[in-house]
Motif scaffolding. Sequence first.
Motif, short mmCIF file in Angstrom:
data_model
loop_
_atom_site.label_atom_id
_atom_site.label_comp_id
_atom_site.label_asym_id
_atom_site.label_seq_id
_atom_site.Cartn_x
_atom_site.Cartn_y
_atom_site.Cartn_z
N LEU A 170 0.85 -1.19 0.00
CA LEU A 170 0.00 0.00 0.00
C LEU A 170 0.89 1.24 0.00
O LEU A 170 1.83 1.33 0.80
CB LEU A 170 -0.93 -0.01 1.22
N LEU A 183 1.28 5.63 -0.59
CA LEU A 183 0.67 6.95 -0.66
C LEU A 183 1.76 7.97 -1.01
O LEU A 183 2.85 7.94 -0.44
CB LEU A 183 0.02 7.31 0.69
N LEU A 205 -2.95 7.28 -4.21
CA LEU A 205 -3.04 6.07 -3.38
C LEU A 205 -2.95 4.86 -4.30
O LEU A 205 -3.67 4.78 -5.28
CB LEU A 205 -4.39 6.06 -2.64
N ASN A 257 -2.69 0.51 -4.44
CA ASN A 257 -2.64 -0.79 -3.77
C ASN A 257 -2.09 -1.86 -4.71
O ASN A 257 -2.33 -1.81 -5.92
CB ASN A 257 -4.03 -1.23 -3.30
N SER A 259 -11.97 3.86 -1.74
CA SER A 259 -10.53 3.95 -1.42
C SER A 259 -10.09 5.41 -1.40
O SER A 259 -9.41 5.87 -0.47
CB SER A 259 -9.69 3.22 -2.47
N ALA A 307 -8.82 7.65 1.99
CA ALA A 307 -7.53 8.35 2.09
C ALA A 307 -7.74 9.85 2.27
O ALA A 307 -7.06 10.50 3.07
CB ALA A 307 -6.68 8.07 0.84
N GLN A 319 -8.67 -0.12 4.30
CA GLN A 319 -9.14 0.93 5.21
C GLN A 319 -8.41 0.89 6.55
O GLN A 319 -8.07 1.93 7.11
CB GLN A 319 -10.67 0.84 5.38
N ILE A 322 -4.82 2.56 6.13
CA ILE A 322 -4.63 3.98 5.79
C ILE A 322 -4.06 4.84 6.93
O ILE A 322 -3.12 5.61 6.70
CB ILE A 322 -5.92 4.56 5.16
#
Lengths: 429, 429
Positions: B34, B36, B76, B78, B97, B101, B130, B133
Amino acid sequence: MADWQVVAGGVTAPKGFQAAGIAANLKPSGAPDLVLIVSESDAIAAGVFTKSQVRAACVDYCRQRLEAKPNARAILCNAGQANACTGAQGWQDGLDSAAAAAKALGISAGQVLIASTGVIGQRIRMEALQAGIPKLIEQLSPQGSAAAARAIVTTDLVAKSIALEAEIGGRPVRVGGIAKGSGMIHPNMATMLCFVTCDAAVSPPLWQDMLRRAADRSFNQITVDGDTSTNDCILALANGESRTPAITAPGPDADRLETLLSQVCIHLAKSVARDGEGATCLFEVTVTGAASDAAARQVARTIAGSSLVKSALFGRDPNWGRLAAAAGRAGVPFEQDNLRIQLGDILLMENGQPLPFDRVAASQYLQQQADHSTHAMTQQIKAGSADAAAALAQPVQVTLSLGMGAGQGTAWGCDLSYDYVKINAEYTT
Amino acid sequence: MADWQVVAGGVTAPKGFQAAGIAANLKPSGAPDLVLIVSESDAIAAGVFTKSQVRAACVDYCRQRLEAKPNARAILCNAGQANACTGAQGWQDGLDSAAAAAKALGISAGQVLIASTGVIGQRIRMEALQAGIPKLIEQLSPQGSAAAARAIVTTDLVAKSIALEAEIGGRPVRVGGIAKGSGMIHPNMATMLCFVTCDAAVSPPLWQDMLRRAADRSFNQITVDGDTSTNDCILALANGESRTPAITAPGPDADRLETLLSQVCIHLAKSVARDGEGATCLFEVTVTGAASDAAARQVARTIAGSSLVKSALFGRDPNWGRLAAAAGRAGVPFEQDNLRIQLGDILLMENGQPLPFDRVAASQYLQQQADHSTHAMTQQIKAGSADAAAALAQPVQVTLSLGMGAGQGTAWGCDLSYDYVKINAEYTT
């Protein structure tokens, strides 16, 4: 139901054709390497050629000849040297080959079409060819197709041949063909060649149009490795010896002849795909529900040519994701929510979403089709038989529907195996 | 000489960017999955997306978002589930999603772009995402690029990252990027992704145009297996934090920024090609003397993608015939008598005809470039380093001249090995 039947005899099945194939010391191996197909009377001639910018002398020669005058009496083909990338001397060698055959046959040089396959950059061994021609003509026979089919191969495992018969205007008409090819190209030992004979009487533009469409449905729908040869060509002679009424305009008779020609080309094209380098199975992709036949063919071809799909096939992996992804990148617009994918009888995807399915049964289907095909190929190689029909009888079948229209099309390919890499990585001249 | 320099820091090298990558239990393996990337201020955003008809929800979402308003604060991403072929629920998962975020970052949902990679047909594990995050946001850091680069990979052997700096308007500007991809597609564990950050101030249409051209020179010029993913995308943010004058029109400043962006994309694209499944070397094909740059690129791409050329490369076979044949079928008209082909420093063909050359030396050149590249890759894998530059330093170089004009272009690929077949035949979800 088909209104035609398979008959024996390949390119010599149609009336008024003879053929021969001999070993003339063109190939270093001493295998058969020189072929002649002769029509007893003047034949209408059509051709379809490689679209490559790098072409062998024979390709340019035949195209120019047929543009000037669409008829011929003979096709001379040598295997061993491709006569591509050989410049002005290669061109002259092509002219000399045609002239030598014509002189020995007692016809004009313009009546002989030529084809070459073998190592790119190598000129034809002209002395061996010229010495071979009298022997070749001596061997000409109405039963000569099998020898001819064997002498045009290079890396092929089996020779490829078929003949079909149908009634046109109340009389039997035959179309016969032989072909070679094992990758779409192996530029050092190369080429897809196909020679077709026919004893119908047909007008030259109609015959050329039929051949173009037949090629689009067959040879242009197969892929082994996505490569195109410098020497690819299809030559088709029609000599009228069936004494059927001349076909000079579109209509039911023209349709029947075109069906016959297309079926001959499709059989030979499938034989080439099945004999793809390293292949363990024949792969048949049918696309329906496309906006047009051309769009359907394009999607089918893209799937049949995908390295990822071909690798999955070799791994007996019912990988619907790769089929969907290959369809998506084919350059044909469709709505992904309408996509439907079936493997044999097993539905894998509907409305653009994967369905639960029996993975083991799907994998077994792939294995079983490959086993059957491999067994049939092995029998043929043992028997030296030119009839590949058994190996083609159980392809791996994938059917996709795009849910857009009535367009449909089929493409053929093979799996991508370790042996493909081995053959092409370790091959040197 | 280049007027830019390599700097450390990947996507966090440009001012005002933070990044993070964590393991959030999306991948069954427990590996990082994951990512960011956040800009501290509002950034101009551009995107280039797969042309496939079968696309993941994130692709359609980002395209629509950027068409409506070309800006964003965060990306973001995944890894593990591709969220392609997942229908309306997949679309909703994408929206959720972005919203999750955004809420945690305290920005609007429209400010978050999304990307997914992984198994086609599988929805994102939304609970895991979730739950991940808050931890992801906690990890955000101006040194977070390496963690982010590691968390977007799937079958890649090495993470891919670079950052460059140049002076624009008397002040330093930086462009950084990370990418993933190991086949152009592996539809069950898929996708080429690239995220670019930049601290220049630039107008949205100019930035989008630059990104499109940079992609054409880089990611659109690499091929591993000719397949295109359902999830491919490049997203590029420019936040103006370098405090350089805004670039709003073509000119020298725009050119400098575009060069920087292109070089970042080219480096990452070459890294992807070198990391192609089963590859043992990087293959660089340069075509000159074409009628246009587009024509040159097309010929280069066709050669880099030829299965026969790629197999020969794996076999260390200096097979000029396959290079010539691949050029010939690229769909670009040229005169074969002007064709010139060079491998490294060794001239193989001139005026369309083969030259005598030292086969042993040519084969040694191929082996030596591959050995160097493999050694460098092995070092990187051991070191866990994200800098692939050493493995890219000695590609196998092929140069073709078509003798027609001033057009030129380069493409990159890799060889076709047994391991490519193995990876793709034996891979199952």
